[in-house]
Scaffold this active site. Structure first.
Site, mmCIF file in Angstrom:
data_model
loop_
_atom_site.group_PDB
_atom_site.id
_atom_site.type_symbol
_atom_site.label_atom_id
_atom_site.label_comp_id
_atom_site.label_asym_id
_atom_site.label_seq_id
_atom_site.Cartn_x
_atom_site.Cartn_y
_atom_site.Cartn_z
ATOM 1 N N GLU A 163 0.360 -1.316 0.181
ATOM 2 C CA GLU A 163 -0.031 0.320 -0.194
ATOM 3 C C GLU A 163 1.051 1.477 0.051
ATOM 4 O O GLU A 163 0.439 2.329 -0.337
ATOM 5 C CB GLU A 163 -1.269 0.386 1.474
ATOM 6 C CG GLU A 163 -1.691 -0.988 0.894
ATOM 7 C CD GLU A 163 -3.355 -0.760 2.091
ATOM 8 O OE1 GLU A 163 -3.885 0.268 2.453
ATOM 9 O OE2 GLU A 163 -3.443 -1.990 2.369
ATOM 10 N N ASP A 165 -2.462 -4.656 3.316
ATOM 11 C CA ASP A 165 -2.701 -4.467 4.478
ATOM 12 C C ASP A 165 -3.180 -6.163 4.544
ATOM 13 O O ASP A 165 -4.523 -6.506 4.446
ATOM 14 C CB ASP A 165 -2.668 -3.716 5.312
ATOM 15 C CG ASP A 165 -1.987 -2.619 5.049
ATOM 16 O OD1 ASP A 165 -1.059 -2.859 5.065
ATOM 17 O OD2 ASP A 165 -3.110 -0.928 6.022
ATOM 18 N N ASP A 180 -6.005 -6.987 6.705
ATOM 19 C CA ASP A 180 -6.829 -6.822 7.401
ATOM 20 C C ASP A 180 -7.892 -7.126 5.726
ATOM 21 O O ASP A 180 -8.100 -7.085 5.196
ATOM 22 C CB ASP A 180 -7.725 -5.557 8.207
ATOM 23 C CG ASP A 180 -7.338 -4.757 7.597
ATOM 24 O OD1 ASP A 180 -7.241 -5.002 6.400
ATOM 25 O OD2 ASP A 180 -6.481 -3.319 8.158
ATOM 26 N N GLU A 237 -10.345 -4.869 5.028
ATOM 27 C CA GLU A 237 -10.007 -3.751 3.859
ATOM 28 C C GLU A 237 -8.869 -3.797 2.898
ATOM 29 O O GLU A 237 -8.753 -3.964 1.749
ATOM 30 C CB GLU A 237 -9.556 -2.386 5.294
ATOM 31 C CG GLU A 237 -9.603 -1.002 3.627
ATOM 32 C CD GLU A 237 -10.975 -0.945 3.653
ATOM 33 O OE1 GLU A 237 -10.720 -0.021 2.814
ATOM 34 O OE2 GLU A 237 -12.292 -1.405 4.180
ATOM 35 N N TYR A 282 1.411 -5.386 12.969
ATOM 36 C CA TYR A 282 -0.016 -4.431 12.739
ATOM 37 C C TYR A 282 -1.020 -3.829 13.467
ATOM 38 O O TYR A 282 -1.247 -4.577 14.494
ATOM 39 C CB TYR A 282 -0.525 -5.615 11.316
ATOM 40 C CG TYR A 282 -2.117 -4.457 10.588
ATOM 41 C CD1 TYR A 282 -1.649 -4.017 9.655
ATOM 42 C CD2 TYR A 282 -2.895 -4.608 10.292
ATOM 43 C CE1 TYR A 282 -2.461 -2.638 8.945
ATOM 44 C CE2 TYR A 282 -4.534 -4.954 9.900
ATOM 45 C CZ TYR A 282 -4.029 -3.441 9.278
ATOM 46 O OH TYR A 282 -4.498 -2.875 8.272
ATOM 47 N N ARG A 336 -4.161 -2.430 13.440
ATOM 48 C CA ARG A 336 -5.584 -2.482 13.352
ATOM 49 C C ARG A 336 -5.776 -4.153 13.882
ATOM 50 O O ARG A 336 -5.752 -4.811 13.149
ATOM 51 C CB ARG A 336 -5.823 -1.944 11.620
ATOM 52 C CG ARG A 336 -6.203 -0.642 11.700
ATOM 53 C CD ARG A 336 -6.814 -0.356 9.946
ATOM 54 N NE ARG A 336 -6.608 1.263 10.026
ATOM 55 C CZ ARG A 336 -5.532 1.711 9.828
ATOM 56 N NH1 ARG A 336 -5.016 0.621 8.850
ATOM 57 N NH2 ARG A 336 -6.083 2.855 9.074
ATOM 58 N N HIS A 366 -3.709 -11.982 13.479
ATOM 59 C CA HIS A 366 -3.681 -12.443 14.302
ATOM 60 C C HIS A 366 -3.606 -12.139 15.809
ATOM 61 O O HIS A 366 -3.304 -13.413 16.326
ATOM 62 C CB HIS A 366 -3.728 -13.789 13.514
ATOM 63 C CG HIS A 366 -1.996 -13.697 13.777
ATOM 64 N ND1 HIS A 366 -1.221 -12.505 12.870
ATOM 65 C CD2 HIS A 366 -0.899 -14.783 13.754
ATOM 66 C CE1 HIS A 366 -0.376 -12.752 13.137
ATOM 67 N NE2 HIS A 366 -0.017 -13.871 13.398
#
Length: 908
Positions: free
Chosen positions: A7, A80, A82, A84, A304, A306, A351
């Site tokens: 990203e 990423d 997740d 999103e 990460y 989020r 996770h």
């Protein structure tokens, strides 16, 4: 060749170094496609087909990736880890397929990096998978829900409430929580109670403090001493008694460490301890995750950020235990590793908890490579992670009962000592609202006592208390409450809070949310007509359904159908309601605030000026206010944010100050929706002036009023330019003026008496201090990677823009300000700077207006006759709404079409 897409460009450079030759790592700069901000992007009648478009500013990016992919053997989507990120990879792949860049035989894989370190990246590249279409379906369902709510509910809101902004699906629920808490505070009635502290000494002379616990042989409850008379009766009983130690109870308790951070707990703790907003916390964490330059090596310092998880990997636990064992005693290391399980319902995303990628990179060692925000946040994450694997703290609690010899009075003394600090030696969790008189204060100690020993009583101190209303939400406590209710997800919390402030629905005062009148009116409208859809339980259940879609248990279109059909029917019903009906509903919903009871018991809705009109909520282009139904005969108005009650009669009644001796015109003190003002004469020729901050309405006399009406006044002549300096009052307050230069006067300056010397001194000060305050930034995005200057996001007249030094760059219409990151902002700034200064447009001479041609019947062209009345043709406004989703689309709202201006004859 292998093409890897991530990203951000920062992450791309770091990962490219880790992967080495044979790999080309390119950034997508976030989302590349989105729903166009226009009606018809989601088609419920076509089985919720969604029409995506490549964002204008991402077309070059897609072309760059497409050129690289055409010559590649393998495409690795590494956005990423997740929901999103899964959607971004899917959008990117779809855009490349539309460009026919995905040739036959190209291997397309999805890879997840939970930390940007070389071992983690290399390991992830060995474990690719395919795109998870269940996660993509959940993303599409959320995006469609937010779009449909925004583009159907917001236009209704705009039509019925002039000046209202958009209504987001989850943001509206968060706003409701803030407004309902404010209503609780306003309705709260304090209750008086008394406590009595007694200074005591043991037989050996050691002092301690006890509190009254029993009176007349009965245990006291909180409100048993309800007033001063009862408290003084208890004081006399204590003073008449002799005391001894009745019992001493000792108990050892343990306190376990808090689990490592999830997204919500990180935002809460950063708010409490660092005074960071949720948005600032996430931006700083993003930079720590993507990588920091440590001695020439780009390294991701945290995992990460989020995530709902509080679990740690075995490797991370092992690192923590090794570090604890090397720095503390064996007692600080528990026999077994601590294992934390997520309590949040439907935990999702990454996770693992937020933790350092390497525990042995201590804050002290890496702090010199970080800016202040990064250093403080990294230290918080590091300490919380390590402390979670340390031994529990042990505390000795002592409760001593001090009894009167005759049993009539009982005192209680409590104390606590830390016998083994355990994890407290490294970290202690903060609290939102710590009690001021917390009896578990660790610093409170009791001297040694034995049962039966006499106790000497000294001073007896009664204290008056009042119960407190529930506190307003802080960012930390609101995020915590939303998490408890199951509203929103890790990627949405920061956006929800920032958008509520950007729309001016709430403001922060002393770090707590206070609802604005606009926000309370919007909530009153939504709860009156769409109550089901802004219920926390309803929103939480919808989140559960989206999680079921993500796990593959439910079809995403079925979830949309179940929501859309009744919601659409409700929208159509409310569209048909008259504005007067809406105002009546708001009057009822906000009655306690708009029409509070009066001290004399009279009807609070009767106009205090004319005595016959009914007070009602009015919605004007400058906001809402309370006005009289007899307008224009009665011009009583009252601001919503001014204290009401009987005060509205006192403050809002017009007061005759006298007559101007020069022309015999009456001079009145009046109160309008924007505050008090003075007026001389009547009608359109009346002279008016606002009151400066240092003049109180109840102290205003005729002499002062005439001086205000004479403004602006000449203060003197500027010795340098020879031009007059004047003082006056405009809509921004009192000022002094020289030519085109205006300087606002401070609260201690008097516009009626400010002299020439002071005026010259103010006008000579740098413009930044004299000019109107610059608009507040919506976001602090970080520092420009090249020049180090801060980049800020602002809302301008013509849309959102970013500013860095002297360079302003507008955001493309397709770009959402809520998802704007530092890298994209820096690119916009660089592109704008490269274009150089804007060329000045030549002045245009005003063209003469062509005469309006009249049609038969005398009506002007552009109007049509309908039922015998003339109506202006107006084009329908395009509904442009925002929604709060994990993509956080742009939150702009298109105003409804304005009716044609009335003619002078009609106005007369």
């Amino acid at each position: 060749m292998n093409v890897v897409v991530v990203e951000s460009p920062t992450k791309a450079k770091t990962i490219n170094k880790y992967l080495g030759d044979g790999f080309t790592v390119l950034p997508s700069y976030g989302h590349v496609r989105d729903l166009p901000e226009k009606d018809g992007s989601v088609l419920p009648d076509d089985d919720f087909r969604m029409i995506y478009e490549v964002q204008e500013d991402k077309k070059k990016r897609i072309d760059e990736i497409a050129r690289a992919v055409r010559g590649a053997d393998r495409l690795v989507l590494a956005t990423d880890p997740d929901r999103e990120g899964e959607a971004i990879s899917w959008h990117l792949l779809s855009a490349l397929q539309d460009r026919k860049a995905i040739k036959k035989g190209l291997q397309v894989e999805r890879v997840l990096f939970y930390e940007v370190t070389k071992p983690a990246v290399l390991e992830a590249m060995q474990s690719p998978r395919q795109l998870d279409h269940h996660l993509i379906d959940a993303y599409q369902a959320r995006r469609a829900l937010d779009y449909l709510v925004g583009f159907t509910l917001s236009p209704v809101l705009w039509r019925k409430l002039q000046g209202a902004r958009s209504a987001g699906r989850v943001q509206s629920v968060a706003l409701r929580l803030i407004c309902e808490r404010e209503a609780e505070i306003e309705a709260f009635v304090p209750r008086e109670y008394w406590t009595i502290a007694v200074a005591c000494r043991t037989e050996r002379g050691d002092p301690f403090t006890a509190r009254l616990a029993k009176l007349n042989g009965k245990k006291l409850d909180r409100f048993d001493l309800a007033d001063e008379a009862q408290a003084m009766t208890a004081v006399r009983a204590i003073e008449a008694a002799s005391f001894k130690v009745g019992s001493v109870e000792k108990k050892q308790v343990s306190r376990n460490p808090a689990p490592p951070f999830s997204t919500s707990t990180l935002q809460q703790e950063a708010s409490r301890k660092l005074n960071f907003s949720a948005d600032r916390t996430m931006r700083t964490a993003q930079r720590l995750f993507e990588g920091v330059n440590l001695n020439g090596e780009q390294v991701g310092l945290i995992t990460y950020m989020r995530t709902d998880s509080v679990a740690l990997s075995n490797d991370a636990i092992g690192q923590c235990r090794r570090w604890i064992g090397s720095r503390f005693s064996e007692r600080h290391l528990p026999d077994k590793p601590r294992v934390f399980k997520t309590k949040t319902k439907n935990a999702q995303e990454a996770h693992e908890a937020i933790r350092p990628t390497d525990v042995f990179r201590t804050p002290k060692e890496v702090g010199r490579f970080l800016d202040d925000d990064q250093r403080r946040l990294y230290e918080l994450i590091w300490k919380r992670t390590v402390a979670s694997q340390m031994a529990a703290a042990l505390l000795d609690r002592v409760i001593a009962e001090i009894d009167a010899t005759d049993g009539s009075v009982g005192l209680r003394a409590t104390g606590q000592t830390v016998t083994f600090p355990g994890f407290l030696e490294l970290y202690q969790e903060g609290r939102d609202d710590p009690a001021a008189d917390d009896e578990d204060d660790e610093s409170r100690l009791l001297p040694p006592m034995t049962v039966g020993e006499p106790v000497k009583r000294e001073a007896v101190t009664p204290s008056q208390h009042f119960t407190e209303p529930p506190p307003r939400f802080t960012e930390a406590s609101l995020v915590k409450r939303m998490e408890e209710l199951g509203i929103g997800r890790p990627s949405t919390y920061a956006s929800i809070l920032s958008v509520l402030q950007a729309r001016q629905y709430v403001r922060l005062e002393q770090k707590r949310f206070v609802p604005e009148s606009r926000g309370r009116i919007v909530v009153a409208f939504l709860t009156s007509f769409f109550d089901q859809y802004v219920q926390p339980d309803f929103t939480a259940k919808l989140e559960d359904q989206l999680d079921d879609v993500a796990s593959g248990e439910v079809d995403w279109r079925a979830v949309l159908r179940a929501f859309w059909d009744p919601f659409k029917a409700r929208i159509e019903d409310v569209k048909e309601r008259r504005v007067a009906e809406v105002i009546d509903a708001l009057n009822d919903a906000l009655a306690s605030r708009l029409f509070p009871p009066r001290e004399d018991g009279s009807n609070p809705r009767i106009c205090p000026t004319c005595g016959t009109g009914q007070l009602s909520l009015k919605i004007g282009k400058f906001g809402a206010f309370v006005g009289c139904s007899n307008y224009p005969e009665c011009r009583f108005t009252r601001q919503l944010d001014v204290p009401t009650g009987d005060a509205d009669a006192a403050e809002s009644k017009d007061r005759l100050l006298g007559s101007d001796p020069d022309n015999a015109e009456e001079v009145w003190l009046k109160v309008g929706r924007f505050g008090p003002y003075v007026q001389r004469g009547s009608g359109e020729t009346a002279k008016r002036s606002s009151l400066p901050p240092n003049v109180k309405p109840d102290e205003l006399d005729l002499e002062t009023a005439l001086k205000l009406l004479a403004l602006p006044r000449e203060v003197g002549i500027d010795p340098e330019s020879g031009k007059p300096i004047t003082a006056g009052i405009n809509r921004f307050g009192p000022f002094v003026q020289l030519d085109k230069r205006f300087v606002r006067l401070g609260p201690d300056e008097d516009v009626l008496t400010v002299g020439i010397n002071r005026a010259i001194a103010l006008l000579r000060e740098p413009p930044a201090r004299g000019q109107r305050a610059a608009p507040a930034a919506l976001k602090e995005l970080g520092s420009h990677p090249d020049n180090g200057q801060p980049i800020q996001l602002f809302a301008g007249r013509f849309g959102p823009y970013v500013k860095c030094g002297d360079v302003n760059a507008s955001l493309p219409k397709s770009m959402s300000p809520d998802t704007l990151d530092l890298t994209t902002a820096a690119r916009l700034i660089d592109e704008r700077a490269a274009r150089g200064p804007s060329a000045k447009k030549p002045k245009r001479t005003a063209a003469k207006k062509a005469p309006v041609k009249k049609q038969a019947g005398g009506e002007a062209a552009g109007k049509t006759a309908k039922n015998g009345k003339t109506t202006a043709k107006t084009a329908p406004a395009k509904a442009k709404a925002v929604a709060d989703s994990e993509t956080e689309p742009a939150a702009s709202a298109a105003p409804a079409a304005k009716p044609a201006r009335r003619t002078a004859a009609k106005r007369a």
